[in-house]
Design a protein around this motif. Structure first.
Motif, mmCIF file in Angstrom:
data_model
loop_
_atom_site.group_PDB
_atom_site.id
_atom_site.type_symbol
_atom_site.label_atom_id
_atom_site.label_comp_id
_atom_site.label_asym_id
_atom_site.label_seq_id
_atom_site.Cartn_x
_atom_site.Cartn_y
_atom_site.Cartn_z
ATOM 1 N N GLU A 126 0.832 -1.211 0.000
ATOM 2 C CA GLU A 126 0.000 0.000 0.000
ATOM 3 C C GLU A 126 0.864 1.258 0.000
ATOM 4 O OE1 GLU A 126 -3.357 1.115 -0.440
ATOM 5 O OE2 GLU A 126 -3.196 -0.954 -1.084
ATOM 6 N N LEU A 127 1.910 1.251 0.841
ATOM 7 C CA LEU A 127 2.810 2.408 0.889
ATOM 8 C C LEU A 127 3.492 2.630 -0.462
ATOM 9 C CD1 LEU A 127 4.461 1.831 4.380
ATOM 10 C CD2 LEU A 127 2.986 3.747 3.736
ATOM 11 N N ILE A 128 3.930 1.548 -1.098
ATOM 12 C CA ILE A 128 4.597 1.655 -2.395
ATOM 13 C C ILE A 128 3.620 2.179 -3.447
ATOM 14 C CG2 ILE A 128 5.655 0.328 -4.272
ATOM 15 C CD1 ILE A 128 6.840 -1.511 -2.046
ATOM 16 N N LYS A 129 2.410 1.625 -3.462
ATOM 17 C CA LYS A 129 1.410 2.026 -4.461
ATOM 18 C C LYS A 129 0.975 3.472 -4.278
ATOM 19 C CE LYS A 129 -0.665 -2.540 -4.976
ATOM 20 N NZ LYS A 129 -1.829 -3.366 -4.664
ATOM 21 N N LYS A 130 0.708 3.862 -3.053
ATOM 22 C CA LYS A 130 0.146 5.182 -2.792
ATOM 23 C C LYS A 130 1.187 6.286 -2.709
ATOM 24 C CE LYS A 130 -4.105 3.846 -0.547
ATOM 25 N NZ LYS A 130 -4.923 3.902 0.652
ATOM 26 N N ASP A 183 5.438 5.881 -2.873
ATOM 27 C CA ASP A 183 6.676 5.874 -3.649
ATOM 28 C C ASP A 183 7.399 4.549 -3.469
ATOM 29 O OD1 ASP A 183 9.854 6.818 -3.637
ATOM 30 O OD2 ASP A 183 8.596 7.873 -5.078
ATOM 31 N N SER A 184 8.229 4.206 -4.454
ATOM 32 C CA SER A 184 9.015 2.974 -4.371
ATOM 33 C C SER A 184 9.945 2.976 -3.165
ATOM 34 C CB SER A 184 9.832 2.784 -5.639
ATOM 35 O OG SER A 184 10.775 3.836 -5.789
ATOM 36 N N PHE A 185 10.336 4.156 -2.711
ATOM 37 C CA PHE A 185 11.219 4.313 -1.554
ATOM 38 C C PHE A 185 10.685 3.553 -0.332
ATOM 39 C CE2 PHE A 185 12.151 6.723 2.345
ATOM 40 C CZ PHE A 185 13.528 6.619 2.361
ATOM 41 N N TYR A 186 9.371 3.414 -0.247
ATOM 42 C CA TYR A 186 8.765 2.763 0.916
ATOM 43 C C TYR A 186 9.037 1.267 0.960
ATOM 44 C CZ TYR A 186 6.749 7.064 2.482
ATOM 45 O OH TYR A 186 6.605 8.343 2.964
ATOM 46 N N PHE A 205 6.945 -11.454 -2.863
ATOM 47 C CA PHE A 205 6.696 -10.062 -2.488
ATOM 48 C C PHE A 205 7.317 -9.111 -3.506
ATOM 49 C CE2 PHE A 205 8.164 -6.184 -0.284
ATOM 50 C CZ PHE A 205 6.917 -5.618 -0.049
ATOM 51 N N ALA A 206 8.523 -9.416 -3.957
ATOM 52 C CA ALA A 206 9.215 -8.558 -4.926
ATOM 53 C C ALA A 206 8.395 -8.415 -6.201
ATOM 54 C CB ALA A 206 10.597 -9.116 -5.236
ATOM 55 N N LEU A 207 7.821 -9.508 -6.680
ATOM 56 C CA LEU A 207 7.004 -9.441 -7.898
ATOM 57 C C LEU A 207 5.818 -8.499 -7.721
ATOM 58 C CD1 LEU A 207 7.095 -13.186 -8.965
ATOM 59 C CD2 LEU A 207 7.920 -11.250 -10.328
ATOM 60 N N LYS A 208 5.195 -8.547 -6.561
ATOM 61 C CA LYS A 208 4.061 -7.653 -6.294
ATOM 62 C C LYS A 208 4.527 -6.204 -6.180
ATOM 63 C CE LYS A 208 1.353 -11.118 -3.810
ATOM 64 N NZ LYS A 208 0.795 -11.485 -2.502
ATOM 65 N N ALA A 209 5.634 -5.994 -5.495
ATOM 66 C CA ALA A 209 6.138 -4.634 -5.269
ATOM 67 C C ALA A 209 6.557 -3.970 -6.580
ATOM 68 C CB ALA A 209 7.303 -4.658 -4.289
ATOM 69 N N VAL A 210 7.296 -4.701 -7.416
ATOM 70 C CA VAL A 210 7.756 -4.089 -8.677
ATOM 71 C C VAL A 210 6.621 -3.944 -9.681
ATOM 72 C CG1 VAL A 210 10.156 -4.792 -8.334
ATOM 73 C CG2 VAL A 210 8.634 -6.222 -9.736
ATOM 74 N N ALA A 211 5.566 -4.749 -9.540
ATOM 75 C CA ALA A 211 4.388 -4.561 -10.393
ATOM 76 C C ALA A 211 3.695 -3.249 -10.029
ATOM 77 C CB ALA A 211 3.430 -5.739 -10.255
ATOM 78 N N ALA A 212 3.767 -2.875 -8.752
ATOM 79 C CA ALA A 212 3.187 -1.615 -8.295
ATOM 80 C C ALA A 212 4.071 -0.434 -8.664
ATOM 81 C CB ALA A 212 2.978 -1.653 -6.785
#
Length: 124
Positions: free
Chosen positions: A17-21, A23-26, A40-47
């Motif tokens: 949620e933090l990454i999506k809303k 920044d990637s920094f989160y 988790f990485a796949l979900k994060a980089v998709a966002a």
């Protein structure tokens, strides 16, 4: 949330949620366990493809994760392992995505020009 909690969140959904809303920094808020997790990485980089920067070297060397990151943001290639930066399939994917984005941009520009032309002819 205190400083310690901000840098060691073990809740996958909360970090996503933090990454999506925001920044990637989160991605840096994620626990070490999450930063080692391919799932988790796949979900994060998709966002946000740029989240790739904050994962472990092993994750940044994973073909699937890097490809997903580059699909989301072509600038993510900067954070991939050296081996994958030169991977032909990933480079070809970047070229294809760039061409699609350029065509879309061209169509948007063409639409704006036509709209402006229409407005000018109606003003005369």
């Amino acid at each position: 949330m205190d400083e310690e909690e901000k840098t060691n969140i073990d809740d996958e959904e909360e970090v996503l949620e933090l990454i999506k809303k925001k920044d990637s920094f989160y991605a840096l808020c994620a626990s070490k366990r999450l930063l080692r997790s391919k799932k988790f990485a796949l979900k994060a980089v998709a966002a946000d493809g740029l989240a790739l920067e904050y994962f472990t070297k092993k994750i940044r060397s994973d073909f699937d994760v890097v490809l997903e990151a580059v699909k989301q943001n072509d600038n993510a290639l900067e954070f991939a392992s050296q081996d994958l930066k030169g991977n032909e399939y990933i480079i070809n994917n970047l070229i294809i995505e760039s061409n699609i984005n350029m065509r879309y941009s061209y169509l948007k520009i063409e639409s704006i020009i036509l709209h402006l032309h229409y407005m000018n002819t109606n003003l005369i």
